[in-house]
Design an enzyme around this catalytic site. Structure first.
Site, short mmCIF file in Angstrom:
data_model
loop_
_atom_site.label_atom_id
_atom_site.label_comp_id
_atom_site.label_asym_id
_atom_site.label_seq_id
_atom_site.Cartn_x
_atom_site.Cartn_y
_atom_site.Cartn_z
N THR A 1 37.39 6.47 61.67
CA THR A 1 38.20 5.25 62.22
C THR A 1 40.04 4.55 61.90
O THR A 1 40.50 4.81 61.97
CB THR A 1 37.58 4.43 60.87
N GLY A 2 40.14 4.61 63.08
CA GLY A 2 41.50 3.93 63.61
C GLY A 2 42.19 4.14 64.96
O GLY A 2 41.47 4.54 65.54
N LYS B 1 43.84 7.66 52.83
CA LYS B 1 43.25 6.41 53.53
C LYS B 1 42.74 5.62 53.25
O LYS B 1 43.08 5.09 52.22
CB LYS B 1 41.85 7.78 53.90
N GLY B 2 42.41 4.63 54.45
CA GLY B 2 42.10 3.29 54.14
C GLY B 2 42.02 2.40 54.18
O GLY B 2 42.30 0.95 54.06
N THR C 1 44.29 6.37 65.71
CA THR C 1 44.16 8.02 65.93
C THR C 1 42.76 8.27 66.88
O THR C 1 43.18 9.35 67.73
CB THR C 1 44.84 9.07 65.56
N GLY D 1 42.58 0.85 57.67
CA GLY D 1 41.68 0.05 57.67
C GLY D 1 40.70 -0.31 57.20
O GLY D 1 39.68 -0.90 57.84
N GLU E 1 34.05 6.83 55.36
CA GLU E 1 34.79 8.03 55.65
C GLU E 1 34.37 8.93 54.66
O GLU E 1 34.55 9.77 55.16
CB GLU E 1 36.39 7.90 55.99
N ASP F 1 46.78 7.82 55.74
CA ASP F 1 47.50 7.48 56.08
C ASP F 1 49.03 8.21 56.06
O ASP F 1 50.38 8.13 55.97
CB ASP F 1 47.09 5.93 55.11
N ASP G 1 38.91 12.44 61.40
CA ASP G 1 38.96 11.44 61.09
C ASP G 1 40.69 11.22 61.00
O ASP G 1 41.36 12.75 60.75
CB ASP G 1 38.95 11.14 59.61
C1 5RP Z 1 41.16 3.75 58.44
C2 5RP Z 1 41.94 4.84 57.53
C3 5RP Z 1 42.28 5.67 58.63
O1 5RP Z 1 41.84 6.99 59.13
C4 5RP Z 1 44.22 5.88 58.17
O2 5RP Z 1 44.04 4.16 58.53
C5 5RP Z 1 45.09 6.18 59.88
O3 5RP Z 1 44.66 5.06 61.05
P1 5RP Z 1 45.81 5.27 62.36
O4 5RP Z 1 45.03 6.44 62.57
O5 5RP Z 1 46.00 3.99 62.33
O6 5RP Z 1 47.12 5.29 61.99
O7 5RP Z 1 41.84 5.86 57.06
O8 5RP Z 1 40.62 3.34 57.15
#
Ligand code: 5RP
Length: 220
Positions: free
Chosen positions: A30-31, A96-97, A33, A99, A105, A86, A83
């Protein structure tokens, strides 16, 4: 700058998309990326891949791109999960998290033979720091927060897809393993965003000089 960052995320995502092969069962993170990952996978026009998604947002984008998402009760293992993160420490440990999807995840990463992380270079850190995302049971919330202080419910965050409260631990992290054990030991904590390096197989880091591929551990 934002555009540059998106280009770095896209480069890491496109490199990892090459790992998906016909016949695999694949977990999708999720996110922002991962939002670059899904079109890169779809462009490969693979015909026999089974996918599970870690969030409704990922499921929706994937299905719009023609990737068939299954509920994660039809598969007992995954070949691969990809995945974002952060923070990525030098040893491969993650936070992570951002989002709020870290519990699903972690379930998906834990079921995968190979867990691949895709990040832009701003996510690489010397040492993991707060905030550490949390998913907490609504029942007894104040008592749970008191046991894991300092921590607070995340402003404006929706409930998780499993109906739990998204919060953040804001204290010192130091060595992440004792903190992870402490959080795991509190009954109202459904899950936290500390991912041990032992879970991580590879990290693809998009930087100004190209994509760096780090092997953290070989597949299970
Ligand atoms: C969501 C996550 C994401 O993978 C993490 O926040 C990175 O997000 P992004 O790719 O938008 O920087 O852990 O729960």
């Amino acid at each position: 700058m934002t555009e540059d960052l998106e280009a770095l995320k896209r480069a890491a995502a496109e490199a990892a998309a090459q790992l998906v092969q016909d016949g695999m069962a694949v977990g999708l993170g999720t996110g922002s990326t991962v939002r670059h990952l899904l079109p890169a996978i779809a462009a490969r026009q693979l015909r026999a891949v089974r996918y599970v998604a870690t969030s409704p947002a990922t499921a929706e984008q994937a299905m719009a791109l023609g990737l068939a998402i299954e509920p994660f009760d039809t598969l007992d293992r995954l070949d691969l999960a990809i995945d974002g993160a952060d923070q990525v420490a030098a040893d491969g440990a993650l936070v992570k998290g951002g989002g709020g999807a870290h519990v699903r995840e972690k379930v998906v990463a834990g079921a995968a033979d190979r867990f691949v992380v895709i990040v832009d270079a701003t996510k690489a850190v010397e040492a993991l720091v707060a905030p550490v995302p949390l998913e907490l049971l609504a029942f007894g919330l104040r008592a749970t927060l008191a046991q894991i202080a300092p921590a607070a419910v995340r402003d404006g965050a929706a409930l998780s897809p499993d109906g739990n409260v998204i919060a953040d631990y804001t204290g010192p992290v130091g060595d992440a393993a004792p903190l992870a054990a402490r959080l795991d030991g509190v009954p109202g904590v459904v899950g936290h965003g500390l991912f041990a390096a032992a879970m991580v197989s590879d990290v693809f880091v998009g930087g100004s000089g190209g994509v760096q591929h780090r092997t953290v551990r070989s597949g299970r």
